[in-house]
Design an enzyme around this catalytic site. Structure first.
Site, PDB file in Angstrom:
ATOM      1  N   CYS A   4     130.625  39.743  12.312  1.00 33.70           N
ATOM      2  CA  CYS A   4     132.062  38.923  13.200  1.00 33.70           C
ATOM      3  C   CYS A   4     131.484  37.490  11.478  1.00 33.70           C
ATOM      4  O   CYS A   4     130.867  36.541  11.064  1.00 33.70           O
ATOM      5  CB  CYS A   4     129.955  37.813  13.796  1.00 33.70           C
ATOM      6  SG  CYS A   4     128.614  37.825  13.283  1.00 33.70           S
ATOM      7  N   ALA A  60     120.922  43.824  20.657  1.00 31.38           N
ATOM      8  CA  ALA A  60     120.799  42.960  21.428  1.00 31.38           C
ATOM      9  C   ALA A  60     121.520  41.695  20.926  1.00 31.38           C
ATOM     10  O   ALA A  60     122.054  41.414  19.797  1.00 31.38           O
ATOM     11  CB  ALA A  60     119.029  42.160  21.029  1.00 31.38           C
ATOM     12  N   GLY A  78     122.678  42.222  23.648  1.00 32.32           N
ATOM     13  CA  GLY A  78     123.262  43.310  24.797  1.00 32.32           C
ATOM     14  C   GLY A  78     124.388  42.445  24.718  1.00 32.32           C
ATOM     15  O   GLY A  78     125.191  43.036  26.557  1.00 32.32           O
ATOM     16  N   GLY A  79     125.187  41.649  24.452  1.00 33.77           N
ATOM     17  CA  GLY A  79     126.377  41.555  25.028  1.00 33.77           C
ATOM     18  C   GLY A  79     127.605  43.029  25.501  1.00 33.77           C
ATOM     19  O   GLY A  79     128.007  43.278  26.535  1.00 33.77           O
ATOM     20  N   GLU A 109     117.883  48.585  19.115  1.00 27.73           N
ATOM     21  CA  GLU A 109     117.391  47.336  18.395  1.00 27.73           C
ATOM     22  C   GLU A 109     115.820  47.145  17.855  1.00 27.73           C
ATOM     23  O   GLU A 109     115.499  48.066  18.221  1.00 27.73           O
ATOM     24  CB  GLU A 109     117.520  46.595  19.998  1.00 27.73           C
ATOM     25  CG  GLU A 109     117.368  45.143  19.699  1.00 27.73           C
ATOM     26  CD  GLU A 109     117.316  44.090  18.297  1.00 27.73           C
ATOM     27  OE1 GLU A 109     119.166  43.673  18.531  1.00 27.73           O
ATOM     28  OE2 GLU A 109     117.025  43.160  17.378  1.00 27.73           O
TER      29      GLU A 109
HETATM   30  C1  LIG Z   1     125.233  41.058  15.792  1.00 31.27           C
HETATM   31  S1  LIG Z   1     123.669  41.545  16.184  1.00 31.27           S
HETATM   32  C2  LIG Z   1     123.780  41.617  18.054  1.00 31.27           C
HETATM   33  C3  LIG Z   1     125.142  41.861  18.890  1.00 31.27           C
HETATM   34  C4  LIG Z   1     124.645  42.520  19.854  1.00 31.27           C
HETATM   35  N1  LIG Z   1     126.042  43.600  19.277  1.00 31.27           N
HETATM   36  C5  LIG Z   1     125.546  41.769  20.553  1.00 31.27           C
HETATM   37  O1  LIG Z   1     127.150  42.368  21.545  1.00 31.27           O
HETATM   38  O2  LIG Z   1     125.303  40.839  21.728  1.00 31.27           O
HETATM   39  C6  LIG Z   1     123.250  42.383  15.201  1.00 31.27           C
HETATM   40  C7  LIG Z   1     121.433  42.996  15.982  1.00 31.27           C
HETATM   41  O3  LIG Z   1     120.839  43.961  15.220  1.00 31.27           O
HETATM   42  C8  LIG Z   1     120.057  43.748  15.301  1.00 31.27           C
HETATM   43  N2  LIG Z   1     119.347  44.576  13.288  1.00 31.27           N
HETATM   44  C9  LIG Z   1     118.898  44.070  12.874  1.00 31.27           C
HETATM   45  N3  LIG Z   1     118.872  44.578  11.628  1.00 31.27           N
HETATM   46  C10 LIG Z   1     118.923  45.800  12.759  1.00 31.27           C
HETATM   47  C11 LIG Z   1     118.676  47.344  12.170  1.00 31.27           C
HETATM   48  N4  LIG Z   1     117.852  48.010  11.224  1.00 31.27           N
HETATM   49  N5  LIG Z   1     118.168  48.622  13.281  1.00 31.27           N
HETATM   50  C12 LIG Z   1     118.145  47.745  14.729  1.00 31.27           C
HETATM   51  N6  LIG Z   1     119.282  46.843  14.834  1.00 31.27           N
HETATM   52  C13 LIG Z   1     119.195  45.824  14.046  1.00 31.27           C
HETATM   53  C14 LIG Z   1     119.493  42.757  14.818  1.00 31.27           C
HETATM   54  O4  LIG Z   1     118.202  41.701  15.577  1.00 31.27           O
HETATM   55  C15 LIG Z   1     120.442  41.968  16.052  1.00 31.27           C
HETATM   56  O5  LIG Z   1     120.465  41.803  17.556  1.00 31.27           O
END
Ligand SMILES: C[S@@+](CC[C@H](N)C(=O)[O-])C[C@H]1O[C@@H](n2cnc3c(N)ncnc32)[C@H](O)[C@@H]1O
Length: 447
Positions: free
Chosen positions: A382, A263, A265-266, A284
């Protein structure tokens, strides 16, 4: 009463400065944890130039908070009470506008005493007038000329120290880059158009990115609904560095791909554009954030298998069929994108980093056995902190002898222990890290 008079008296015009202070008071409450600026701004749907002014003040105050606060504190004969946080934020907003906006100084100085009255703090009107009048005679550089460098560069002490340790030759430049307004970057949907055609359709101000093959920079930024084909999914907003992990992930056209930590979802959308025939799953942890992935994919006119679960605990969501490729865009400190999310500087604590590093390591270890021999896992953050990035991957490579670092390192890339570290660049990409890890084909799949 004539209709026009009636409208004038009954339609309240939202005050962008008042809205900015109200939003900032939730992000920087003075005491306790603040909310995310991005999330708070969703509750303030001001449009047009008022919306632009409100967002500019919110981002600007968060970006330059330390030097603004430093000078303000020096002007006060006694500290403001905690309950006067909205007044403090109003004064900081006024200072930001004076030192960084093109709005006329006299209009700014005159606006804030009135704003203090709207905040039900008439006692602060005189203070506001005196502080802003004095500030209008000097520049910010003069105001903080004697302050320590990390105050001038608006960074928390712990973070600046870490950057100096990790990047002794680059910490100042990184801090300065993070004080800039970020570029507006788009990703072209390769299933719908060529990049050159998209640049032509965008017209003046559009140019190709130089690292990611489908990236376009647009200056000045435009509201997304004014971008040709945006609603039909022809373009998406995504930083150039953030486009690299999905771009570098290799998989068979009809392969099985997992986007772990997906999430909003980009990158899921980007993977779908790159692998339209693949069996793509997006995982997610947070249920309400799964809805954001669904919305983003709907605009692109596509869909994937959505899974809710913890990437570090696959037994709760994995069906047992291995993946050809895995993208792990891990939760991280976000220290590479402080120009986009400047409130993160004040929300993140030094003690968060160890917790994140531990979670990232557990995710890497848990997802690796799900990858087919010969498959690729791309690990991305990031962040610009080495413990989350090349040190994390170096330690992983030591734990997993079948893992091989196959990350491309173009000429000029900073040499790190493993993977590819990008830094925020003026008019260029965000700070970002990625490592392409190949599972040697002799490796056995664990059950
Ligand atoms: C850096 S963001 C991802 C951005 C996404 N890949 C994009 O490009 O839009 C990290 C995501 O990991 C989720 N997250 C955090 N801990 C997690 C876990 N243990 N398992 C799966 N997802 C997790 C967060 O809620 C967040 O949405």
């Amino acid at each position: 009463m004539p209709l026009s008079m009636n409208l004038v008296t009954t339609v309240a015009t939202p005050d962008p400065r008042l809205s900015a202070v109200r939003a900032l008071n939730r992000v920087l409450p003075g005491k306790g944890d603040g909310e995310s600026l991005r999330e708070v701004l969703r509750d303030f749907p001001l449009q047009g130039s008022d919306g632009g002014q409100m967002r500019d003040i919110c981002f600007g105050v968060c970006r330059h908070l330390r030097p603004l606060n430093h000078w303000l504190n020096q002007q006060l004969s006694k500290p403001l009470k905690g309950s006067a946080q909205p007044v403090r934020l109003a004064l900081l907003a006024g200072l930001y506008e004076l030192w960084f906006s093109n709005r006329p100084a006299h209009a700014i100085v005159n606006a804030y005493p009135q704003l203090c009255r709207k905040l039900k703090a008439p006692w602060a009107a005189g203070l506001s007038n005196a502080v802003l009048r004095k500030a209008s005679q000097i520049t910010l550089e003069q105001a903080v000329a004697d302050a320590p460098i990390n105050i001038q560069l608006s960074l928390p002490d712990w973070l600046f120290k870490r950057w100096e340790k990790d990047w002794p030759n680059n910490a100042d430049a990184m801090a300065r880059a993070n004080l800039q307004t970020p570029p507006f970057t788009l990703r072209v949907n390769r299933q719908q158009q060529q990049r050159a055609d998209a640049i032509a359709a965008l017209g003046e101000g559009a140019r190709a990115g130089y690292i990611a093959p489908y990236s376009i920079y647009l200056q000045p930024a435009r509201p997304v609904l004014q971008l040709p084909g945006f609603e039909q999914g022809a373009l998406s907003v995504q930083d150039e560095a953030a486009q690299l992990p999905a771009e570098l992930l290799q998989a068979p056209a009809k392969g099985r791909i997992l986007d772990a930590c997906a999430a909003p979802g980009g990158k899921t959308g980007q993977l779908r554009e790159k692998f339209p025939a693949a069996d793509l799953s997006a995982l997610e942890l947070e249920g309400k954030r799964l809805a954001r992935i669904r919305e983003n994919l709907a605009r692109l006119g596509t869909d994937v298998t959505l899974l809710q679960g913890d990437a570090s605990d696959p037994k709760t969501w994995w069906d047992g069929t291995p993946f050809d490729a895995i993208l792990l865009d891990a939760p991280c400190s976000a220290t590479g994108i402080l120009r986009r999310q400047p409130d993160v500087k004040w929300h993140r604590k030094a003690s968060d980093i160890g917790v994140l590093v531990d979670l990232q390591a557990r995710m890497l270890d848990a997802l690796w056995p799900l990858l087919k021999p010969g498959g690729m896992l791309v690990y991305a953050t990031c962040s610009v902190l080495r413990d989350e990035n090349d040190h994390q991957v170096r330690n992983f490579l030591q734990r997993q002898p079948q893992a091989r670092d196959v990350t491309p390192r173009p000429e000029g890339a900073t040499m790190v222990d493993a993977g590819w570290q990008l830094f925020p660049e003026q008019h260029g990409p965000d700070g970002f890290y990625l490592a392409c890890l190949r599972k040697e084909s002799g490796a056995q799949l664990s059950s």
